[in-house]
Structure formats: structure tokens, C-alpha cells
Design a protein around this motif. Sequence first.
Motif, mmCIF file in Angstrom:
data_model
loop_
_atom_site.group_PDB
_atom_site.id
_atom_site.type_symbol
_atom_site.label_atom_id
_atom_site.label_comp_id
_atom_site.label_asym_id
_atom_site.label_seq_id
_atom_site.Cartn_x
_atom_site.Cartn_y
_atom_site.Cartn_z
ATOM 1 N N LEU A 115 -5.970 -5.654 -0.863
ATOM 2 C CA LEU A 115 -4.576 -5.462 -1.268
ATOM 3 C C LEU A 115 -4.097 -4.018 -1.166
ATOM 4 C CD1 LEU A 115 -2.288 -7.265 -2.417
ATOM 5 C CD2 LEU A 115 -3.036 -6.563 -4.697
ATOM 6 N N LEU A 116 -4.990 -3.064 -1.392
ATOM 7 C CA LEU A 116 -4.578 -1.663 -1.491
ATOM 8 C C LEU A 116 -3.825 -1.167 -0.258
ATOM 9 C CD1 LEU A 116 -4.514 0.912 -3.153
ATOM 10 C CD2 LEU A 116 -6.819 1.448 -2.318
ATOM 11 N N PRO A 117 -4.269 -1.470 0.959
ATOM 12 C CA PRO A 117 -3.506 -0.984 2.128
ATOM 13 C C PRO A 117 -2.088 -1.549 2.180
ATOM 14 C CG PRO A 117 -5.705 -1.691 2.773
ATOM 15 C CD PRO A 117 -5.506 -2.164 1.368
ATOM 16 N N VAL A 118 -1.922 -2.789 1.742
ATOM 17 C CA VAL A 118 -0.590 -3.403 1.768
ATOM 18 C C VAL A 118 0.319 -2.752 0.743
ATOM 19 C CG1 VAL A 118 0.674 -5.589 1.650
ATOM 20 C CG2 VAL A 118 -1.703 -5.569 2.443
ATOM 21 N N VAL A 119 -0.201 -2.539 -0.471
ATOM 22 C CA VAL A 119 0.592 -1.885 -1.518
ATOM 23 C C VAL A 119 0.942 -0.463 -1.098
ATOM 24 C CG1 VAL A 119 0.643 -1.181 -3.946
ATOM 25 C CG2 VAL A 119 -0.501 -3.303 -3.296
ATOM 26 N N THR A 120 -0.014 0.235 -0.485
ATOM 27 C CA THR A 120 0.235 1.602 -0.056
ATOM 28 C C THR A 120 1.349 1.668 0.983
ATOM 29 O OG1 THR A 120 -2.087 2.164 -0.462
ATOM 30 C CG2 THR A 120 -0.840 3.659 0.955
ATOM 31 N N ARG A 121 1.334 0.742 1.937
ATOM 32 C CA ARG A 121 2.399 0.712 2.961
ATOM 33 C C ARG A 121 3.752 0.462 2.315
ATOM 34 N NH1 ARG A 121 -1.425 -2.085 6.077
ATOM 35 N NH2 ARG A 121 -0.477 -4.097 5.547
ATOM 36 N N GLN A 122 3.820 -0.504 1.393
ATOM 37 C CA GLN A 122 5.088 -0.811 0.751
ATOM 38 C C GLN A 122 5.581 0.345 -0.118
ATOM 39 O OE1 GLN A 122 7.012 -3.456 1.323
ATOM 40 N NE2 GLN A 122 8.541 -2.542 -0.011
ATOM 41 N N ALA A 123 4.663 1.025 -0.789
ATOM 42 C CA ALA A 123 5.036 2.142 -1.655
ATOM 43 C C ALA A 123 5.532 3.345 -0.874
ATOM 44 C CB ALA A 123 3.852 2.551 -2.522
ATOM 45 N N SER A 124 5.093 3.476 0.366
ATOM 46 C CA SER A 124 5.455 4.656 1.167
ATOM 47 C C SER A 124 6.591 4.407 2.138
ATOM 48 C CB SER A 124 4.223 5.144 1.957
ATOM 49 O OG SER A 124 3.770 4.122 2.820
ATOM 50 N N ARG A 125 7.169 3.204 2.107
ATOM 51 C CA ARG A 125 8.297 2.910 3.007
ATOM 52 C C ARG A 125 9.475 3.813 2.679
ATOM 53 N NH1 ARG A 125 10.659 -2.403 2.348
ATOM 54 N NH2 ARG A 125 11.884 -1.860 4.163
ATOM 55 N N ARG A 126 10.195 4.203 3.703
ATOM 56 C CA ARG A 126 11.420 4.955 3.484
ATOM 57 C C ARG A 126 12.566 3.980 3.280
ATOM 58 N NH1 ARG A 126 10.647 9.760 1.997
ATOM 59 N NH2 ARG A 126 12.653 10.430 2.845
ATOM 60 N N ALA A 127 13.589 4.427 2.562
ATOM 61 C CA ALA A 127 14.765 3.580 2.370
ATOM 62 C C ALA A 127 15.414 3.298 3.717
ATOM 63 C CB ALA A 127 15.772 4.273 1.454
#
Length: 406
Positions: free
Chosen positions: A392-404
Motif C-alpha cells: 500500500l505504501l507506494p500507492v499512498v505516497t503517489r496520492q499524497a504527492s500529487r499536485r493539484a
Amino acid sequence: MDSFGTRLRRYRGERQWSLSDLSARTHYSPGHLSKVENDLRMPTRELAASCDAALGARGQLLAALGAGRTDDTARGTGGSAGSAPQAARPDEAALPALPATLSDGAAAPVVAALTTVLDGLRATAQSAGPGAVLESAAAQVRALRSMATHTRDPDSGHLLSLAGRYAEFVAWMCQEADDERSALSWARTTASLARHVGSPDIEANAVLRRSLLALYCDDGAATVELASAAADFTSSSATRVRALLRLAQGHALSGDDLRCRRALDDAFSLLSGTSYAAGHGSGHYGTRHVADPAAMARGWCLQVLGHHDEALGLLSAEARRIPAHAHRARARFEVRVALAALGTNDVDRACATLRDVLTVAPGLDSATLRTDLRGCVRALSRHRRHPAVAELLPVVTRQASRRAAA
């Protein structure tokens, strides 16, 4: 002034606890705690809160992090200014042509119709990104202000009051679009409209919008100052309750356990009045989907202060009461549930909760949600070897770092 590590070692010594004793109560390894105590590793806010709660330090360890400390994971809301649609910026250009005056009584149906439109935009914002509603909401502010200039009192006041509600909504959407500059500009527009129509309640909500921006910039002192100002602005019980709850959150962020609980108690005392129920039911400001905002705020504060077990019970109970269609509200508070679960070392529950959040998070494009997800990344990183976390961690990290989205 003593370092955080020195204070932690002193409090642990006063309790006569070994590092293993503290580890068992905070779920951080003895080796990690030893590095923190010897200033070989910087503590996170989560570690400080957990140790503070376990050792009964009543905010002293959190305070040792420093009032102005900003984690490298804290969100800099000003960094992406301009990411919101340009049409969302307040201006007086391109106003529609209107007759010299509106006939008496003509404003009432306009106010009724555009109130319904605002309700629809708020509902849309629960399932779509801010870009889906910003342009339309900003256009309504301009139209209402223009109509007010061609309308006799008191109808002009009704139009401008509604414009103030729209402007506060636009400020919220700009915040969600990670555009602090525009959010602050729209909050100022809201306050200006409030002063024009003599509405302390609208002005208080403009100040509360600024306090939420401060909260998500990890600035506890500014949150406290603005929430206190908002509470002093208005006699509305509903708005005063919201201000007191925000005040409690600011104190929690600053590590002041005593003042946090005092503000929560003041809010609960005010909640016993019947006037609050009427104001909350109108849904003009604040959440419409959290059944008990006071209980949710208490859970939020307890989680920030490191009282994870108690926080988990409150947050999970209130999150379950949020309607399934309110994706934005539910996702934001489910993330707080996951953070509390990680604080109790219930990794499986946290991962299951986050999987549900990730099914709707990409479509929400919410900056505040991404900020909380970054907190989850920090907490999950302590459990990298857990199979569910590794997945799960890579998926959460990608979502958390998305730009608006632009």
C-alpha cells in the motif's frame, strides 16, 4: 533550552521506565527512541505526541519541538499559488449588463434560486475536484455584487449576504486546490462583504477560513489567534462552537493539552443550548455531513496529542455516520481514523481504511486530504516490512504527492 531528546530522557527517567517500557507504550522501537534521546534523529510530531501522552507530559514534549517548527512533510500551501483556475480570482471585470434599477421584490427569487445553486455546488464538491465548481461559484459572486448595486435596500443586503456565502465557499475550494494566495484573497472578499452588510457572522466565518489555512500549514499559534478572533466576532452559537473547536485544534497542534481540553469543554457547554441546533441545521457554513462535529474535533485533537486509543474510538464512530455519498468528508476523516489506528499499532485496520480512501481520493483533488495522507506515509514507513504496508505504501505516497490539477 534543553533539546527534545534531553527532555524525553528526563521524563522517562522520572517515570523510571526503560527504553523498552516506553517502546511498548508508543510502538516505536527502543533503538529509534535511543537515537531520538541522543539527538541523533529528529523526532516527528507523531513520535512527540505518542511519547507526550504515554509519559503524561501534558504537552511539554510537543512544545519542545518548537512553536515555529515545520516538518519537511508539512504542506507549504503557498508553494503552488496560482494552481486554481484563473477565473476563481476575485475581480470586477466582465460584469453582466443590468438595468439601471431592479424592480422592488425582484431580488427575492434571485436569492432563492442562487441559494439552491450554491447548495448544488457544495454537493458537487463532495465528489469532484475544486475545478468543477470554482469558476461557476466565482461568477455568482460577481453577478450578485453587480445586482446589488442596482437594487434598493434591503434587497441589496440580501444579495450581498449571499455573495458573502459564495465567496467563503470559493475560498474553501481555492484551499482545496492548493492555492493559498487565492484562498486568502477570497477570505478578504468575504470579510469585506460582511462588513458592508453588517454581518459579524459572515466575517467570523471568513476568519475561520483563514484559521483552517493556518491549521493545514501546521501553524498552531496562528490557528489559535484566528479562532479566538472568530469567536469574538459573532453572537451566533453555531459559529462560536465552530470557532471553539478550531481553537481546540490549534492548541492541540501547539501541544497545549490543558487549553485544548478547556476549549473542547467550552464548545460542549455551548452545544447544550437549543440555539446551536437551529444554526447547525441551516448548514450555511461548516460541515453538513458530520453528525457530531464536536465529537469529531475531540477525536482529531486526541489523535494529534497522542491519545490514540481514545481518538480511534471517537473518530471511527463518527466517520461511520458520514453519508456514503459525501466522499470528500468521509475520505478526510477516514484518514484520521487510519492515523489513529497506526498510533495504536493496528496496522491491518489502518491499511484497510486507507484502501477505502484511495478508491475516491484521486477524483477529489483535495489538498487537505493530501496533507493528511502525507502524515500516513510517515506513520506507515515505520512498518515497511508488514506485507500490507509494502503493497500500500507506494500507492499512498503517489496520492499524497500529487499536485493539484490545473
